[in-house]
Design an enzyme around this catalytic site. Structure first.
Site, PDB file in Angstrom:
ATOM      1  N   GLU A  64      -2.923   2.345   6.696  1.00  0.00           N
ATOM      2  CA  GLU A  64      -1.511   2.556   6.382  1.00  0.00           C
ATOM      3  C   GLU A  64      -1.283   2.478   4.871  1.00  0.00           C
ATOM      4  O   GLU A  64      -1.814   1.596   4.186  1.00  0.00           O
ATOM      5  CB  GLU A  64      -0.698   1.475   7.099  1.00  0.00           C
ATOM      6  CG  GLU A  64       0.792   1.501   6.857  1.00  0.00           C
ATOM      7  CD  GLU A  64       1.492   0.362   7.590  1.00  0.00           C
ATOM      8  OE1 GLU A  64       2.728   0.418   7.693  1.00  0.00           O
ATOM      9  OE2 GLU A  64       0.797  -0.575   8.062  1.00  0.00           O
ATOM     10  N   LYS A  73       6.524   6.509  10.530  1.00  0.00           N
ATOM     11  CA  LYS A  73       6.480   5.278  11.325  1.00  0.00           C
ATOM     12  C   LYS A  73       7.832   5.073  12.003  1.00  0.00           C
ATOM     13  O   LYS A  73       8.888   5.289  11.406  1.00  0.00           O
ATOM     14  CB  LYS A  73       6.159   4.102  10.411  1.00  0.00           C
ATOM     15  CG  LYS A  73       5.914   2.771  11.102  1.00  0.00           C
ATOM     16  CD  LYS A  73       5.440   1.745  10.075  1.00  0.00           C
ATOM     17  CE  LYS A  73       5.106   0.405  10.677  1.00  0.00           C
ATOM     18  NZ  LYS A  73       4.582  -0.556   9.672  1.00  0.00           N
ATOM     19  N   CYS A 130       0.715   1.078  12.498  1.00  0.00           N
ATOM     20  CA  CYS A 130       0.751  -0.382  12.552  1.00  0.00           C
ATOM     21  C   CYS A 130       1.693  -0.940  13.616  1.00  0.00           C
ATOM     22  O   CYS A 130       1.367  -0.990  14.787  1.00  0.00           O
ATOM     23  CB  CYS A 130       1.075  -0.937  11.176  1.00  0.00           C
ATOM     24  SG  CYS A 130       0.605  -2.690  11.014  1.00  0.00           S
TER      25      CYS A 130
END
Length: 691
Positions: free
Chosen positions: A62, A131, A187
């Site tokens: 990330e 994300k 994540c």
């Protein structure tokens, strides 16, 4: 591969892509916070390394282009602009590289800042995935800087003057490598109750990727492992995890660079944590196995329907992968004994479960059956030995005397002194009721009634001669059960049923309860070893169990000195370790014969091949070349698909033991008794260049 094999087998046979494998790399490059130029160079170096390793996909952490631990620097215009410049430069620099790259980058769109995964292939930016779940608790403050990508389906953004797909609804699919379809999440996404990768899998992605910058705390590595493994199992997919490592700011946090590759719940590869070596983690994932498993589970399709079929919502970004032929060794653990646990730490637990499944099955059947005895024919071989072992433990659990087990050894014309002695020693050590019935007089009479030449003294050892003995043993057992108030416990195992290496209506195929029917030969050997290793019995019993394990497997129906006598079962039908390997991959996953041969060659071509348990010192270390594997696989295919199903269609009850499957017509396997093996044999021969 031998020189002969190299000359006769097409090179394409050894290409892992032909067999449905995709090579994946997890990269954890060194990072400098707020230094996209340095980070871009480090990413490029690892991308080039992955290309040399012939990877098809490389997953980076990330925000790998800018660094994760930048805090409010994320909002600095100069960093945002430089990150975008370096992203475009990185794409151009990778124009000559084959792998699909997933790179983490901060990008601006429509006045908002997004934490994204950028897909790059051969110099082209395929798409940008934002994300969705932004952590904003404890040490995390992502909502301070970033906007969520939730609801941003169907959009585009401008990069280097080009319109690029943008949104969480992107899948990246290689149009020339079937099954290579990738979904990316970032994540925190998979720490949520409903990770985006679930919809990605339901829409068709086989490889789910997580670009992460998860900091490390005590025990968190186990949590990541649990999440990755469970997501790969739940989604019937591969799950690829790459976490940030060396170079991220340690002002308040620390980083370990954990990487992992998982397939259908199994950890296939894991990186060294806290490493400064910046090594690539490379593993081959079986997307063919994944798609086959999805075909077998209607639950997967039901979940897609419940979610209104996500494939309607996702945009599939196609790219021409142009994979090179990959004819080197598979980079993944291969289990030589797929029915046997390959994790030494789990071996005791799994053997305990398998053994107790059998014991509990027999206990329940005993309590449900009139009478109070179990009748077992004891040959001194593996299968009847394991049946008496299970029966003894069943009696112990029910607190009934082992003398309720009525064991009969029935020597015939070819019974060896070793097996007869082992049978008697075992029965005495177990404390069962033991008797011997010589079947030769009855067999002679039956052969004479049939005018068989043997009755006149001619050494004719045909199938009739063999099965008269086998059939008489079963006749005695059933009538003894009638006479003595009990039921016959069958001894035949899963491997024999797969091969049809059992006589129809005889004890290895027919009984009142077939306690071994779900256990293959290789697992029976390990279960007996486990009984010894875990002190299930006394030293006298352990000694005879060891002796039985060392005895050649043979039906002992033809005198050993007879021409063509069946001295060894495995010389006739092939090594059980190969047959069980074939059975697992065909029964459990429905793999093509050519792929089964390829996998077997990868596992067995050298004595050190494969990933298999070494706990027991007498585990064999054999090797087989491709010609040998193909020879026995052809025999297996013919026996399994064409000549043996009628025996399986009439199986008695018995417990399923292994997740690898059973052959019960009421359970895992239903097939026509008059089927043919032509299609499977032709596929194998064509792949080997022998069609």
């Amino acid at each position: 591969m031998t020189d002969t094999e190299a000359r006769t087998v097409p090179d394409a046979f050894f290409d892992i892509h032909r067999h449905g494998f995709v090579r994946i790399a997890v990269a954890t490059p060194p990072v400098r916070n707020a230094d996209p130029a340095f980070n871009g160079a480090a990413i490029l170096a690892q991308a080039q390394e992955a290309a040399k390793a012939k990877a098809d996909l490389v997953v980076f952490p990330e925000l790998s282009l800018s660094g994760y631990a930048n805090d409010d620097l994320h909002l600095q215009e100069v960093l945002c602009e430089e990150t975008e410049r370096q992203l475009v430069a990185l794409a151009r620099s990778t124009a000559g590289l084959a792998p699909l790259l997933l790179v983490g980058a901060v990008l601006k769109r429509a006045g908002r800042l997004y934490n994204t995964a950028v897909a790059i292939h051969r110099g082209r930016i395929l798409g940008v995935v934002p994300k969705i779940f932004l952590p904003n608790y404890r040490e995390y403050y992502e909502k301070r800087w970033f906007a969520s990508g939730d609801g941003m389906d169907g959009l585009t953004m401008s990069l280097a003057g080009l319109s690029v797909p943008f949104g969480p609804d992107l899948l990246f699919a290689a149009e020339d490598l079937p099954g290579f379809t990738v979904h990316a999440e970032i994540c925190e996404d998979y720490w949520s109750p409903f990770p985006p990768s679930i919809d990605g899998a339901l829409a068709g992605a086989t490889i789910l990727c997580n670009l992460s910058a998860s900091n490390i705390t005590i025990g968190k590595s186990r949590d990541r492992h649990l999440l990755s493994a469970s997501q790969s199992m739940r989604c019937l997919a591969a799950y690829v995890y790459s976490a940030a490592g060396h170079g991220e700011s340690t002002t308040d946090l620390a980083w370990d660079g954990q990487g992992g590759i998982y397939e259908l719940g199994d950890e296939m590869a894991a990186s060294e944590r806290f490493s400064h070596a910046n090594d690539l983690l490379v593993c081959d994932i079986d997307v063919d196995r994944i798609t086959q498993e999805r075909l077998r589970m209607p639950t997967f399709n039901d979940a897609a329907a419940r979610r209104a079929h996500p494939e309607k919502r996702f945009r599939k970004i196609s790219f021409e992968h142009r994979p090179a032929m990959l004819a080197d060794a598979l980079k993944r653990p291969i289990r030589r004994y797929p029915f046997v646990p390959n994790d030494a730490g789990r071996l005791d637990e799994d053997c305990y479960e398998a053994f107790n499944i059998q014991v509990e099955g027999l206990v329940t059947r005993y309590r449900a059956t009139p009478g109070d005895t179990m009748v077992i024919g004891i040959s001194g071989g593996l299968d009847s030995t394991h049946a008496i072992v299970v029966a003894a433990k069943a009696c112990d659990r029910m607190k009934v005397p082992r003398s309720n087990i009525l064991c009969f050894t029935m020597p015939g014309f070819a019974t060896g002194e070793t097996t007869r002695s082992n049978a008697w020693t075992l029965m005495k050590a177990m404390g069962v009721t033991a008797e011997e019935i010589d079947i030769r007089p009855a067999a002679r009479q039956l052969l004479a009634d049939m005018n068989h030449p043997f009755s006149d003294g001619e050494p004719v050892y045909d199938i009739t001669f063999e099965n008269v003995q086998a059939g008489l043993r079963t006749d005695y057992l059933f009538r003894l059960a009638n006479q003595r108030g009990g039921f016959v416990v069958g001894t035949g195992d899963l491997s024999e049923l797969a091969l049809g290496w059992c006589t129809y209506g005889v004890g290895d195929q027919m009984s009142h309860y077939a306690v071994n029917t779900g256990v293959p030969k290789t697992l029976i050997q390990y279960l007996i070893r486990w009984c010894i290793a875990s002190n299930q019995f006394d030293a006298q019993t352990d000694a005879v169990l060891d002796a039985i394990l060392d005895t050649e497997i043979s039906p002992e129906l033809v005198p050993q000195d007879a021409p063509g006598g069946l001295q060894s079962t495995e010389e006739k039908i092939g090594p059980y370790e190969l047959n069980d390997f074939f059975l697992f991959h065909i029964l459990r996953y429905g793999l093509r014969p050519s792929k089964v041969a390829f996998l077997a060659h990868q596992a067995w071509h050298s004595v050190d091949g494969g990933s298999w348990p070494h706990k027991f010192p007498d585990a064999k270390k054999n090797a087989y070349d491709l010609d040998t594997i193909a020879h026995w696989l052809e025999k297996f295919l013919f026996r399994f698909f064409q000549t043996s199903q009628f025996k399986r269609s009439a199986l008695p009850n018995g417990p399923k033991v292994s997740a690898g499957g059973s052959l019960s017509p009421r359970g895992d396997w239903r097939a026509p008794s008059d089927g043919r093996a032509d299609l499977w044999l032709a596929e194998l021969r064509e792949a080997l260049g022998r069609g």
